[in-house]
Design an enzyme around this catalytic site. Structure first.
Site, mmCIF file in Angstrom:
data_model
loop_
_atom_site.group_PDB
_atom_site.id
_atom_site.type_symbol
_atom_site.label_atom_id
_atom_site.label_comp_id
_atom_site.label_asym_id
_atom_site.label_seq_id
_atom_site.Cartn_x
_atom_site.Cartn_y
_atom_site.Cartn_z
ATOM 1 C CG ASP A 166 -2.635 -0.121 -2.530
ATOM 2 O OD1 ASP A 166 -2.551 1.042 -2.097
ATOM 3 O OD2 ASP A 166 -3.265 -1.023 -1.935
ATOM 4 C CD GLU A 182 -9.636 3.185 6.757
ATOM 5 O OE1 GLU A 182 -9.780 2.646 7.862
ATOM 6 O OE2 GLU A 182 -8.858 2.764 5.888
ATOM 7 C CE LYS A 205 -7.395 1.105 2.518
ATOM 8 N NZ LYS A 205 -7.744 -0.130 3.273
ATOM 9 C CB ALA A 249 -6.578 6.508 7.258
ATOM 10 C CB THR A 269 -9.769 1.717 13.206
ATOM 11 O OG1 THR A 269 -9.062 0.798 14.046
ATOM 12 C CG2 THR A 269 -10.124 2.938 14.016
ATOM 13 C CG ASP A 304 -5.958 0.887 -0.994
ATOM 14 O OD1 ASP A 304 -5.124 1.819 -0.954
ATOM 15 O OD2 ASP A 304 -5.944 -0.060 -0.186
ATOM 16 C CB SER A 356 -0.961 -0.025 1.190
ATOM 17 O OG SER A 356 -1.910 1.000 1.093
ATOM 18 C CG HIS A 357 -0.162 4.232 2.769
ATOM 19 N ND1 HIS A 357 -1.258 3.416 2.834
ATOM 20 C CD2 HIS A 357 0.042 4.676 4.025
ATOM 21 C CE1 HIS A 357 -1.700 3.373 4.081
ATOM 22 N NE2 HIS A 357 -0.928 4.129 4.829
#
Length: 552
Positions: free
Chosen positions: A238, A336, A350, A338, A312, A240, A78-79
């Site tokens: 990625d 969410e 997401k 974030a 979360t 999302d 992801s990030h």
């Protein structure tokens, strides 16, 4: 992966025949890890749908729902920083796994860690059960599905706009799906940031490949300044997650928070519901996490939508959406804070591409009026109430201090004789535990408490105390159990105050942080900001005792 394959084979009906999907992004070794994963499932006898090109993360949960598969794995970090890699596991319902599956999978992995089924990275190219011909068909199906179900504005009206916007995929995989989606929607092409447009696992232009990080949007904003463009859109690597910055009329850049984007995208669903009201009314349900803004709750209350909050993480929100679908709801939104947004349930996770398309549609409508997206946010505040928040954290490297802080919040401060200082005590009859939560914060009465670590929830504390009296109050079963899952492995306590302020205190599972998420709702903005500032200060001084505990 052997443990995962064995568990799915044992747990999911017709798992091998239904098949399993594997995707990967551009990270170092992502393709190798994806090929190894596919090889293991093929060896177990699974039919495997393998994406032969880079895909954004939502393509895996999409394939599971679209094809009715038994599960899937997306190899991505992801990030996270460039040296990281990992994977996300999706269940047969298209959602990320939740308990008890995660615990059971871990046990299965542990039981099989002394044997190796295969180390082949080429089995996926030759095995009879390997399906590599569906990549482009699934991509096309994804685009067709979202274009048929997401936007409400006529295509020719969208195509006629003069709105321009900059886009950065943050050296990730987002450019291809975003470009394709925009074209199919009839939306104007984005102007990509050249140095960040193509997938690059070294992320050469950013310190940390997360659109939320300070400086991550600098190149995009610089390009926008040179071209005279006032809107910047971004995905994480990625694709999302989704982020937005907009230049205001004074030439200053405003970066929208995840909560603000969430409220705006929720409004897109409001417009969709209103458009369908005279035909077949939509049954709408919306979900966000416990640490996200309660403005979504306000929107649902005003529009007559169903609302729920979860722990979360999208794994909880997506599974709650599935529950709503089983109850007969047909239109969904989840987010969410974030910067993660689910704008349509064809992807039960997401999705930064659908979030971007939905946001651009609203931006075009605003542009037609000579207005900005910040103007739209102001209109939403006027309609649903002004919500202001302050989310931050304290750093503490000593776990014993963190434990002490939360125990004091939960069980109260003791005097020199060891007796608990004056407050109402709530005794849980099931085990005799006595809770001593603070009943005022910053001078404002506490009206609601939910402790998902210890297992305590009380909806209307003033009414309960008025009915039951002060001192030691015994609570029977049914009077204190939280509706959300309880876990003693991490700290999480939520308070609501009489002044419409809500805040959640929680620990991080990966960092030495005590986080707080504080929000105040109200009609008078000056009062909102004053109360918010007072509660933020009180959390640090009264609850965390930051100076005494040397918190940074």
């Amino acid at each position: 992966m052997q443990g995962l394959a064995a568990y799915i084979e044992r747990t999911v009906p017709n798992a091998k025949e239904r098949g399993f999907v594997v995707g990967h992004d551009h990270r170092y070794n992502s393709e190798i890890f994806a090929r190894l994963t596919a090889g293991v499932f093929l060896t177990f006898g699974f039919k495997v749908y393998f994406y032969t090109t880079l895909v954004h993360t939502p393509m895996v949960p999409f394939a599971i729902k679209y094809l009715g598969l038994s599960g899937g794995v997306m190899v991505t970090a992801s990030h996270n920083p460039k040296q990281d890699n990992g994977y996300k596991v999706y269940w047969e319902n298209g959602c990320q796994i939740i308990p008890p599956h995660d615990i059971n999978i871990a046990a299965e992995i542990k039981a099989r860690n002394n044997t190796t089924t295969t180390w082949s990275t080429t089995l996926v190219d030759t095995h009879l059960l390997s399906i590599t011909s569906q990549t482009e068909l699934l991509k096309a199906a994804y685009i067709s599905t979202i274009t048929a179900n997401l936007l409400t504005t006529p295509r020719d009206r969208l195509a006629a706009t003069t709105l321009r916007y900059i886009y950065t995929p943050m050296h990730g995989v987002g450019l291809a799906p975003v470009t394709c989606a925009l074209e199919r929607f009839g939306l104007p092409n984005a102007i990509p940031v050249p140095s960040q447009a193509q997938p690059d696992p070294s992320f050469p232009t950013v310190v940390f490949p997360n659109p939320e990080e300070k400086g991550a949007l600098d190149l995009a904003r610089s390009l926008a300044d040179r071209l005279g463009v006032s809107l910047v859109l971004a995905n994480d690597p990625d694709a999302d997650r989704f982020a937005v910055a907009e230049k205001n009329r004074h030439g200053e850049w405003f970066v929208f928070t995840g909560d603000q984007i969430g409220s705006i995208l929720a409004y897109a669903v409001v417009l969709r519901a209103r458009a369908a009201a005279n035909a077949t009314p939509l049954k709408v349900a919306m979900v966000n996490s416990a640490v996200s803004s309660k403005m979504l709750r306000s929107i649902c209350a005003a529009e007559g939508f169903r609302y729920a909050e979860t722990l979360t993480g999208f794994k909880w929100m997506s599974n709650r959406v599935v529950e709503f679908k089983n109850e007969g709801y047909d239109t969904f939104f989840a987010y969410e804070e974030a910067i993660g947004f689910m704008t349509h349930e064809c992807v039960l996770d997401k999705d930064g591409v659908t979030a971007l398309a939905s946001f651009v549609e609203l931006a075009i409508l605003q542009h037609e009026r000579g207005a900005t997206m910040f103007d739209l946010l102001e209109e939403l505040y006027a309609t649903y109430g002004f919500h202001a928040s302050d989310n931050y954290y304290f750093i503490c490297h000593d776990p014993t201090i963190i434990t002490k802080i939360f125990e004091q919040i939960r069980f109260g401060e003791k005097d020199s004789d060891g007796a608990v200082v004056d407050h109402t005590n709530f005794k849980r009859e099931s085990d005799g535990v006595v809770f001593k939560y603070p009943l005022t914060v910053a001078g404002f009465p506490v009206t609601y408490i939910r402790d998902l670590t210890a297992g305590f929830e009380m909806l209307d504390i003033p009414a309960f105390i008025q009915k039951s009296g002060t001192g030691l109050v015994s609570l029977k079963r049914g009077e204190y159990e939280p509706t959300l899952p309880v876990s003693a492995s991490s700290e999480m306590i939520t308070f609501e105050l009489a002044n419409e302020c809500v805040f959640t205190l929680r620990t991080s599972g990966t960092e030495p942080k005590i986080k707080y998420y504080i929000e105040k709702r109200g009609s008078d903005r000056q009062t909102v900001h004053e109360h918010l500032k007072a509660v933020v200060k009180a959390v640090g001084s009264e609850l965390f005792e930051a100076a005494k505990n040397n918190l940074q």
